[in-house]
Design a protein around this motif. Structure first.
Motif, PDB file in Angstrom:
ATOM      1  N   ARG A  51     -55.452  11.586 -34.278  1.00 32.51           N
ATOM      2  CA  ARG A  51     -55.121  12.212 -32.958  1.00 32.51           C
ATOM      3  C   ARG A  51     -54.159  13.387 -32.719  1.00 32.51           C
ATOM      4  NH1 ARG A  51     -59.145   8.804 -28.945  1.00 32.51           N
ATOM      5  NH2 ARG A  51     -60.958   7.957 -30.995  1.00 32.51           N
ATOM      6  N   VAL A  52     -52.829  12.759 -32.577  1.00 32.99           N
ATOM      7  CA  VAL A  52     -51.765  13.671 -31.678  1.00 32.99           C
ATOM      8  C   VAL A  52     -52.039  15.087 -32.500  1.00 32.99           C
ATOM      9  CG1 VAL A  52     -48.981  13.274 -31.953  1.00 32.99           C
ATOM     10  CG2 VAL A  52     -50.218  11.365 -30.730  1.00 32.99           C
ATOM     11  N   GLU A  53     -51.899  14.552 -34.286  1.00 33.75           N
ATOM     12  CA  GLU A  53     -51.576  16.131 -35.183  1.00 33.75           C
ATOM     13  C   GLU A  53     -52.841  17.391 -34.804  1.00 33.75           C
ATOM     14  OE1 GLU A  53     -51.378  16.937 -39.668  1.00 33.75           O
ATOM     15  OE2 GLU A  53     -51.365  14.672 -39.228  1.00 33.75           O
ATOM     16  N   VAL A  54     -54.008  16.185 -34.324  1.00 41.24           N
ATOM     17  CA  VAL A  54     -54.567  17.628 -34.269  1.00 41.24           C
ATOM     18  C   VAL A  54     -54.572  17.948 -32.761  1.00 41.24           C
ATOM     19  CG1 VAL A  54     -58.007  17.733 -33.940  1.00 41.24           C
ATOM     20  CG2 VAL A  54     -57.112  16.187 -35.571  1.00 41.24           C
ATOM     21  N   LEU A  55     -54.409  17.804 -31.967  1.00 44.03           N
ATOM     22  CA  LEU A  55     -53.848  18.326 -30.671  1.00 44.03           C
ATOM     23  C   LEU A  55     -52.919  19.031 -30.826  1.00 44.03           C
ATOM     24  CD1 LEU A  55     -54.216  18.391 -27.489  1.00 44.03           C
ATOM     25  CD2 LEU A  55     -52.636  16.874 -27.521  1.00 44.03           C
ATOM     26  N   LEU A  56     -51.898  18.698 -32.188  1.00 39.76           N
ATOM     27  CA  LEU A  56     -50.798  19.602 -31.627  1.00 39.76           C
ATOM     28  C   LEU A  56     -51.322  20.903 -32.362  1.00 39.76           C
ATOM     29  CD1 LEU A  56     -47.786  17.140 -32.108  1.00 39.76           C
ATOM     30  CD2 LEU A  56     -48.881  18.399 -29.777  1.00 39.76           C
ATOM     31  N   ARG A  57     -51.919  21.280 -33.585  1.00 37.62           N
ATOM     32  CA  ARG A  57     -52.756  21.998 -34.523  1.00 37.62           C
ATOM     33  C   ARG A  57     -53.811  22.760 -33.475  1.00 37.62           C
ATOM     34  NH1 ARG A  57     -51.187  21.848 -39.862  1.00 37.62           N
ATOM     35  NH2 ARG A  57     -50.960  20.127 -40.451  1.00 37.62           N
ATOM     36  N   GLN A  58     -53.594  22.176 -32.895  1.00 39.98           N
ATOM     37  CA  GLN A  58     -54.430  23.430 -32.127  1.00 39.98           C
ATOM     38  C   GLN A  58     -54.213  24.220 -31.008  1.00 39.98           C
ATOM     39  OE1 GLN A  58     -57.463  20.037 -29.899  1.00 39.98           O
ATOM     40  NE2 GLN A  58     -59.325  20.272 -31.718  1.00 39.98           N
ATOM     41  N   LYS A  59     -53.064  23.579 -30.663  1.00 43.00           N
ATOM     42  CA  LYS A  59     -52.255  24.671 -29.219  1.00 43.00           C
ATOM     43  C   LYS A  59     -51.257  25.047 -29.831  1.00 43.00           C
ATOM     44  CE  LYS A  59     -54.743  22.573 -26.205  1.00 43.00           C
ATOM     45  NZ  LYS A  59     -55.841  23.364 -25.090  1.00 43.00           N
ATOM     46  N   ALA A  60     -50.597  24.769 -30.931  1.00 41.98           N
ATOM     47  CA  ALA A  60     -49.513  25.782 -31.827  1.00 41.98           C
ATOM     48  C   ALA A  60     -49.707  26.191 -33.181  1.00 41.98           C
ATOM     49  CB  ALA A  60     -48.904  24.691 -32.724  1.00 41.98           C
ATOM     50  N   PRO A  61     -49.725  27.738 -32.571  1.00 43.16           N
ATOM     51  CA  PRO A  61     -50.417  28.273 -33.987  1.00 43.16           C
ATOM     52  C   PRO A  61     -49.297  27.935 -35.413  1.00 43.16           C
ATOM     53  CG  PRO A  61     -48.780  29.583 -32.972  1.00 43.16           C
ATOM     54  CD  PRO A  61     -48.840  28.301 -32.007  1.00 43.16           C
ATOM     55  N   LEU A  62     -49.681  26.852 -36.518  1.00 46.51           N
ATOM     56  CA  LEU A  62     -49.044  26.979 -36.872  1.00 46.51           C
ATOM     57  C   LEU A  62     -49.283  27.229 -38.597  1.00 46.51           C
ATOM     58  CD1 LEU A  62     -48.828  22.543 -36.708  1.00 46.51           C
ATOM     59  CD2 LEU A  62     -46.951  24.658 -35.956  1.00 46.51           C
ATOM     60  N   PRO A  63     -48.338  27.119 -39.874  1.00 46.89           N
ATOM     61  CA  PRO A  63     -48.238  28.575 -40.845  1.00 46.89           C
ATOM     62  C   PRO A  63     -50.141  27.379 -41.531  1.00 46.89           C
ATOM     63  CG  PRO A  63     -46.840  28.359 -40.041  1.00 46.89           C
ATOM     64  CD  PRO A  63     -47.129  27.503 -38.710  1.00 46.89           C
ATOM     65  N   PRO A  64     -50.630  27.295 -42.188  1.00 47.94           N
ATOM     66  CA  PRO A  64     -51.442  27.193 -43.088  1.00 47.94           C
ATOM     67  C   PRO A  64     -50.334  26.846 -44.174  1.00 47.94           C
ATOM     68  CG  PRO A  64     -52.638  29.205 -43.548  1.00 47.94           C
ATOM     69  CD  PRO A  64     -50.892  29.555 -42.168  1.00 47.94           C
ATOM     70  N   GLY A  65     -50.995  25.184 -44.695  1.00 54.97           N
ATOM     71  CA  GLY A  65     -50.109  24.241 -45.211  1.00 54.97           C
ATOM     72  C   GLY A  65     -49.128  23.532 -45.114  1.00 54.97           C
ATOM     73  N   SER A  66     -48.556  23.112 -42.914  1.00 57.86           N
ATOM     74  CA  SER A  66     -47.351  22.917 -42.874  1.00 57.86           C
ATOM     75  C   SER A  66     -47.905  21.519 -42.070  1.00 57.86           C
ATOM     76  CB  SER A  66     -47.231  23.692 -41.278  1.00 57.86           C
ATOM     77  OG  SER A  66     -48.522  23.836 -40.824  1.00 57.86           O
ATOM     78  N   THR A  67     -46.997  20.534 -42.107  1.00 58.41           N
ATOM     79  CA  THR A  67     -47.569  19.212 -42.042  1.00 58.41           C
ATOM     80  C   THR A  67     -46.469  18.954 -40.618  1.00 58.41           C
ATOM     81  OG1 THR A  67     -44.634  18.612 -42.609  1.00 58.41           O
ATOM     82  CG2 THR A  67     -47.129  18.867 -44.436  1.00 58.41           C
ATOM     83  N   ILE A  68     -47.165  17.738 -39.986  1.00 57.72           N
ATOM     84  CA  ILE A  68     -46.248  17.063 -39.229  1.00 57.72           C
ATOM     85  C   ILE A  68     -46.202  15.785 -39.408  1.00 57.72           C
ATOM     86  CG2 ILE A  68     -47.150  17.008 -36.613  1.00 57.72           C
ATOM     87  CD1 ILE A  68     -49.310  18.928 -36.453  1.00 57.72           C
ATOM     88  N   GLN A  69     -45.836  15.807 -39.133  1.00 63.61           N
ATOM     89  CA  GLN A  69     -44.282  13.707 -38.760  1.00 63.61           C
ATOM     90  C   GLN A  69     -43.894  13.284 -37.472  1.00 63.61           C
ATOM     91  OE1 GLN A  69     -43.737  11.915 -41.641  1.00 63.61           O
ATOM     92  NE2 GLN A  69     -43.391  10.428 -40.370  1.00 63.61           N
ATOM     93  N   VAL A  70     -45.341  12.312 -37.371  1.00 67.43           N
ATOM     94  CA  VAL A  70     -45.033  11.652 -36.077  1.00 67.43           C
ATOM     95  C   VAL A  70     -44.710  10.474 -36.315  1.00 67.43           C
ATOM     96  CG1 VAL A  70     -46.345  10.632 -33.735  1.00 67.43           C
ATOM     97  CG2 VAL A  70     -47.466  12.589 -35.430  1.00 67.43           C
ATOM     98  N   GLY A  71     -42.847  10.239 -34.998  1.00 71.49           N
ATOM     99  CA  GLY A  71     -42.082   9.318 -35.567  1.00 71.49           C
ATOM    100  C   GLY A  71     -42.699   7.694 -34.821  1.00 71.49           C
ATOM    101  N   VAL A  72     -42.232   6.778 -35.004  1.00 73.13           N
ATOM    102  CA  VAL A  72     -42.103   5.685 -35.006  1.00 73.13           C
ATOM    103  C   VAL A  72     -41.881   5.417 -33.076  1.00 73.13           C
ATOM    104  CG1 VAL A  72     -41.878   2.946 -34.197  1.00 73.13           C
ATOM    105  CG2 VAL A  72     -41.725   4.039 -36.865  1.00 73.13           C
ATOM    106  N   PRO A  73     -42.831   5.068 -32.784  1.00 69.17           N
ATOM    107  CA  PRO A  73     -42.361   4.902 -30.752  1.00 69.17           C
ATOM    108  C   PRO A  73     -41.738   4.370 -30.792  1.00 69.17           C
ATOM    109  CG  PRO A  73     -45.322   4.382 -31.654  1.00 69.17           C
ATOM    110  CD  PRO A  73     -44.317   4.477 -32.574  1.00 69.17           C
TER     111      PRO A  73
END
Length: 337
Positions: A51-73
């Motif tokens: 959910r965090v990753e999908v939200l960020l991809r919606q809001k930021a124009p990330l290039p194709p093939g980019s990855t998102i790494q969510v850290g530990v709370p």
């Protein structure tokens, strides 16, 4: 091309809007699968991380093939929220970690910027060691001006505030100037700054008298003694500045040998240090005033500047003088007749 620093700024701006939209349009409980709440020290559940990753991809124009790494709370200073860091990667390049807050129920993602306002803004720019006009060190309002002695706008502002500022506020304001010569466009400004500092080291009165004189006659500095020669030169300007400084030194009875040595040395160290302070504060132009830390740039009307000083006095529980009324000029009096 992936630009981590630019992406960070975009995320900050867009996520503020996201929070409002999310609050107004909650997902229907019937259509949303249960999500595990974040736990400090443990990775987010796959569903919550997605959910965090999908939200960020919606809001930021990330290039194709980019990855998102969510850290530990991790623990945060905001009650009800944990801190998570997110890193964006593409084509072998990664952004710096960007911090977000995630609510204890896992339903809200937020981003806040915290600013420290514990320090008195009056102390933002040091006036230590500079010749002062007006009130004592304990004056309720400190005005630090960054000045270029060859700048016509600086001269205009200087003329408008002196002596009007002292006449209006007396010992309630303390004024100092710091050096900010724009030597790329004003060839003799740095030399002038060194000269006024040379006499200022021995006589604060001499410093201000010389500053007044240079600002008042800046347009004449650099001209030849020969009336037929209308060409201004740097050599003429520096010679005239040194002469004016020595004349003021005689009036103030300073140590002439020490003054001559200072003028001959032309040490720019203190001027360079002052310019560095200005740059660190985001200065790009002169004149700039800091009125109890409040930045005012340009040759603004004196009424505007006095309004800021009045506000600074009120903030300390002091009553400012009556509203300022500009003096009537000779021309307007003649016109009235």
């Amino acid at each position: 091309m992936f630009k981590p620093s630019r992406l960070s700024a975009v995320l900050f701006a867009t996520l503020l809007t996201t929070l409002g939209c999310h609050a107004q349009s909650p997902a229907s409980p019937a259509s949303s699968p249960a999500i595990a709440a974040p736990v400090v020290g443990k990775p987010l559940s796959p569903e919550l991380a997605r959910r965090v990753e999908v939200l960020l991809r919606q809001k930021a124009p990330l290039p194709p093939g980019s990855t998102i790494q969510v850290g530990v709370p991790a623990s945060s200073e905001f009650p009800g929220y944990s801190l998570i860091s997110v890193t964006f990667s593409n084509d072998g390049k990664s952004s710096r970690p960007i911090n977000f807050l995630i609510s204890a129920d896992g339903k809200t993602l937020a981003q806040f910027t915290k600013f420290d306002i514990s320090a008195d803004p009056k102390n933002l720019v040091s006036a230590e060691g500079r010749p002062a006009r007006g009130g004592p060190v304990t004056a309720p309002v400190l005005i630090v001006g960054f000045d270029d002695l060859e700048c016509p706008f600086c001269a205009r502002l200087h003329e408008s505030i002196f002596p009007a500022m002292i006449n209006r506020y007396g010992d309630k304001v303390r004024i100092v100037y710091k050096d900010f010569p724009l030597d790329t466009i004003h060839p003799w400004a740095e030399h002038a700054a060194v000269d006024v500092n040379c006499i200022g080291a021995q006589s604060p009165v001499g410093y201000w008298n010389l500053v007044d004189g240079i600002h008042a006659h800046a347009s004449d500095i650099g001209t030849s003694d020969d009336p037929k020669d209308t060409q201004k030169t740097l050599a003429n300007a520096t010679a005239q500045l040194d002469k004016l400084t020595r004349e003021q030194g005689k009036l103030q009875k300073v140590d002439a040998v020490k003054l001559d040595a200072c003028l001959a040395k032309q040490d720019t160290a203190s001027v360079d240090a002052s310019k560095a302070v200005g740059v660190s504060l985001g200065l790009e132009e002169a004149p700039t005033l800091f009125i109890n830390g409040d930045k005012v740039s340009g040759a603004l009307p004196v009424e505007f500047i006095f309004g800021i000083i009045d506000d600074a006095l009120r903030a300390q529980g002091l009553t400012p003088p009556p509203p300022y009324v500009a003096p009537t000029t000779t021309a307007s009096v003649a016109g009235g007749k």
